[in-house]
Design a protein around this motif. Structure first.
Motif, short mmCIF file in Angstrom:
data_model
loop_
_atom_site.label_atom_id
_atom_site.label_comp_id
_atom_site.label_asym_id
_atom_site.label_seq_id
_atom_site.Cartn_x
_atom_site.Cartn_y
_atom_site.Cartn_z
N THR A 25 35.85 37.12 36.69
CA THR A 25 37.25 37.05 37.17
C THR A 25 38.38 36.78 36.17
O THR A 25 38.26 36.08 35.39
CB THR A 25 37.27 35.80 38.25
N PHE A 26 39.39 37.69 36.29
CA PHE A 26 40.58 37.82 35.45
C PHE A 26 41.64 37.33 36.24
O PHE A 26 41.94 37.41 37.42
CB PHE A 26 40.44 38.91 34.50
N ARG A 27 42.79 36.96 35.50
CA ARG A 27 44.11 36.81 36.07
C ARG A 27 44.57 38.35 36.31
O ARG A 27 44.50 39.16 35.66
CB ARG A 27 45.18 36.08 35.40
N ALA A 28 45.43 38.36 37.26
CA ALA A 28 46.08 39.53 37.89
C ALA A 28 47.09 40.08 36.68
O ALA A 28 47.27 41.36 36.61
CB ALA A 28 46.89 39.53 39.44
N ARG A 29 47.45 39.04 36.25
CA ARG A 29 48.60 39.68 35.00
C ARG A 29 47.99 39.79 33.57
O ARG A 29 48.55 40.02 32.84
CB ARG A 29 49.81 38.60 34.99
N ALA A 68 41.74 42.47 27.76
CA ALA A 68 41.06 41.21 27.95
C ALA A 68 39.63 41.62 28.61
O ALA A 68 38.72 40.97 28.25
CB ALA A 68 41.77 40.34 28.87
N VAL A 69 39.54 42.74 29.46
CA VAL A 69 38.27 43.18 29.98
C VAL A 69 37.33 43.91 29.07
O VAL A 69 36.28 43.52 28.69
CB VAL A 69 38.57 44.18 31.34
N ARG A 70 38.14 44.60 28.16
CA ARG A 70 37.23 45.14 26.85
C ARG A 70 36.49 44.16 26.04
O ARG A 70 35.60 44.27 25.47
CB ARG A 70 38.25 46.30 26.07
N VAL A 102 43.48 45.23 41.23
CA VAL A 102 43.70 43.98 41.77
C VAL A 102 43.37 44.27 43.31
O VAL A 102 43.96 45.24 44.10
CB VAL A 102 44.89 42.98 41.72
N PRO A 103 42.79 43.42 44.21
CA PRO A 103 41.95 42.27 43.86
C PRO A 103 40.64 42.33 43.57
O PRO A 103 40.00 41.54 42.90
CB PRO A 103 41.96 41.44 45.15
N SER A 104 40.04 43.41 43.44
CA SER A 104 38.58 43.68 42.73
C SER A 104 38.59 45.10 42.38
O SER A 104 39.30 46.06 42.84
CB SER A 104 37.45 43.40 43.67
#
Length: 298
Positions: free
Chosen positions: A236-240, A245-247, A288-290
């Motif tokens: 789970t990550f922040r929307a902003r 960050a995912v990589r 977002v949201p998934s």
């Protein structure tokens, strides 16, 4: 044994003439064994195959030969009464001496092989030790990066919480200011006074249905990443947060070691994210949201 006899024995054993001459000169013509030891110790020297050319070496060799011949002459003179002096070795003695020298060569070679084997074992130990140290350093770096990422996320959450508190405080101040401005009442100044008899109009269902729906804002998003081996990473990550960050999360949790170069893409609609996309927030990329992302090799 004279220098010529020793030289012939060394040549019969297969040593080059230059090496044999240099060994006899270096050992002062003290015998085949001394020459053999010198050859085994200096077999890797670059100048071992060079011919004896300097005057000093020639003089030293001549002086040593002269001393040896003088000694042999004295011995022969002393032994004249006991019988005839042999000037050369018999074939049996040559064969025996050659066999003894070959055994000495084999022994020296075996000692050298054992020494080289020990050196290889020691080098392998050093290589493994260095590999373990590099692995430990890499693991510490990964742990530090993960800790830094966690600290950054915790700090961002705290900043968001403080921002929400500031908004709540501002709303409370605005409400208190309206109450003070309109006589201490907390009633909205747009609404009519309570003592008036004006009926309150309830909006009809038709007018309510005409209002546009309110779009829900999401603060977080749930990302699933499908790796090359079919396994799935979920976080789970922040929307902003940026796509980078995912990589980073995928690289730190890559199974089986270091991850090579790869791309992130979506299957439907198909989209391959570029380096410019890595700096974009997840909410602007439509994740977002998934969302489900797929890892592909570059």
């Amino acid at each position: 044994m004279s220098e010529s006899s020793a030289l012939e024995s060394l040549l019969e054993m297969g040593f080059p003439a230059n090496r044999a001459e240099r060994a006899l000169a270096a050992t002062g013509n003290q015998g085949i064994e001394s020459a053999m030891d010198w050859l085994m110790e200096h077999e890797d020297d670059p100048e071992v195959d060079e011919a004896i050319s300097t005057e000093a070496e020639k003089a030293e060799s001549a002086e040593t030969t002269e001393t040896t011949e003088t000694t042999e002459n004295i011995e022969n003179t002393e032994n004249m009464d006991t019988g005839p002096v042999r000037t050369s070795l018999t074939e049996e003695e040559k064969e025996k001496q050659t066999r003894r020298m070959m055994e000495l060569i084999a022994q020296k070679q075996q000692e050298r092989e054992e020494r080289e084997k020990k050196e290889r074992v020691e080098q392998e130990k050093q290589r493994r030790k260095q590999g373990q140290e590099l692995s430990a350093i890499k693991q510490r770096m990964q742990e530090q990066e993960m800790q830094k990422a966690v600290e950054d996320r915790r700090r961002e959450k705290q900043e968001e919480r403080m921002a929400r508190e500031r908004v709540k405080e501002k709303i409370a101040r605005d409400k208190a200011e309206r109450a003070r401005r309109f006589g201490g009442s907390s009633v909205d100044p747009v609404s009519p006074p309570a003592e008036t008899s004006t009926p309150v109009q309830i909006p009809s269902p038709s007018s309510t249905s005409q209002e546009p729906p309110v779009k829900k804002e999401y603060d977080q998003c749930r990302i699933q990443v499908r790796l090359l081996d079919g396994s799935v990473l979920t976080q789970t990550f922040r929307a902003r947060e940026q796509l980078a960050a995912v990589r980073l999360y995928v690289e730190l949790n890559w199974p089986g070691g270091e991850a090579g170069p790869f791309n992130l893409l979506t299957s439907f609609p198909r989209r391959v994210f570029t380096e410019d996309d890595m700096e974009q927030p997840l909410q602007e990329l439509g994740l977002v949201p998934s969302a489900v992302l797929i890892v592909a090799r570059k």
